[in-house]
Design an enzyme around this catalytic site. Sequence first.
Site, short mmCIF file in Angstrom:
data_model
loop_
_atom_site.label_atom_id
_atom_site.label_comp_id
_atom_site.label_asym_id
_atom_site.label_seq_id
_atom_site.Cartn_x
_atom_site.Cartn_y
_atom_site.Cartn_z
N SER A 40 0.73 -1.54 -0.29
CA SER A 40 -0.28 0.34 0.13
C SER A 40 0.89 0.96 0.10
CB SER A 40 -1.16 0.11 1.20
OG SER A 40 -0.21 -0.09 1.96
N SER A 42 0.46 3.40 2.42
CA SER A 42 0.66 4.54 3.01
C SER A 42 2.00 4.92 4.63
CB SER A 42 -0.09 3.53 4.75
OG SER A 42 0.66 2.31 4.99
N LYS A 119 4.85 0.81 9.71
CA LYS A 119 4.96 2.09 9.84
C LYS A 119 6.07 2.53 10.71
CE LYS A 119 0.92 2.19 8.98
NZ LYS A 119 -0.34 2.46 7.87
N SER A 226 -2.69 6.82 5.37
CA SER A 226 -2.61 5.57 6.53
C SER A 226 -3.58 5.28 7.44
CB SER A 226 -1.50 6.06 6.89
OG SER A 226 -0.66 5.26 8.22
#
Length: 278
Positions: A40, A42, A119, A226
């Site tokens: 993704s 994010s 993250k 996100s």
Amino acid sequence: MTAKAKTGSSILETIKTIVYALLIAGVFRTLFFQPFWIPSGSMKETLLIGDFLFVNKMAYGYSYASCPSVRIGAVGLNIDAKDICGFLDGDNTRLMGGQPERGDVVVFRHPVNGNDFIKRLVGLPGDKIQMKNGVLFINGAPVKLEDVGQFEEVMERQGPQGSFPRCENAPVGQGAICKKSRKLETLPGGNEHIVLNITNQGMDHTGVYQVPEGHYFFMGDNRDNSSDSRLPQSAGGVGFVPFENLIGRADRIMFSSAGRSMLYFWTWRSDRFFKGIE
């Protein structure tokens, strides 16, 4: 020895070789490095959809989350890390545990559904975290932000999911340039990285999050795209992540594919081979 016996012996040796190879690969993946493919956007622009990297599992020591999960939907295979190492779960400790640092890009297990997330770590145990007008505040002080132009990409389907990027200059037609504002963010301790802005939305304005002991607070660099610790787990977010759920630190991109599959070598991005992650 008959031909039939030789054939049987050859098949047995092949099976043994495959089993040994799988065992070695399993031990290597559990103890040292785990492959991870970015699905993704994010973490743009730090990580792009299609980046392939290895996660350093030695960085923070070992817990139940260090055991690999094997999920192959096409054949109905679903072996979770807890199925293998669940006996280590529950005390939020690690073997040979090393403390993560603010600014690390970390792969961790979602505390509820067990999926792997990647993250940036922005909040340490005991920190107070808040977003005000799109600015990150840590323990009451805003982080340093500097405007550094725009992030541009083509409005087209990306990755195996075929999703379109979100744009600050929306609406944007297919094939046109999708733009996002870029800012250089400096965290306490000196870690510098790029964060992107798309729009003014709810997660740009939050209450104060008090990070519990033994837990961490994560955010994506693509702040408006996100699902992270700003959303509680009950709302589909990540919430606070226990120490034992950390899998490892992402240090370097090995290669990157701009196509629908990492096997499409003609779509590999030549400027991202062995690129360090900041």
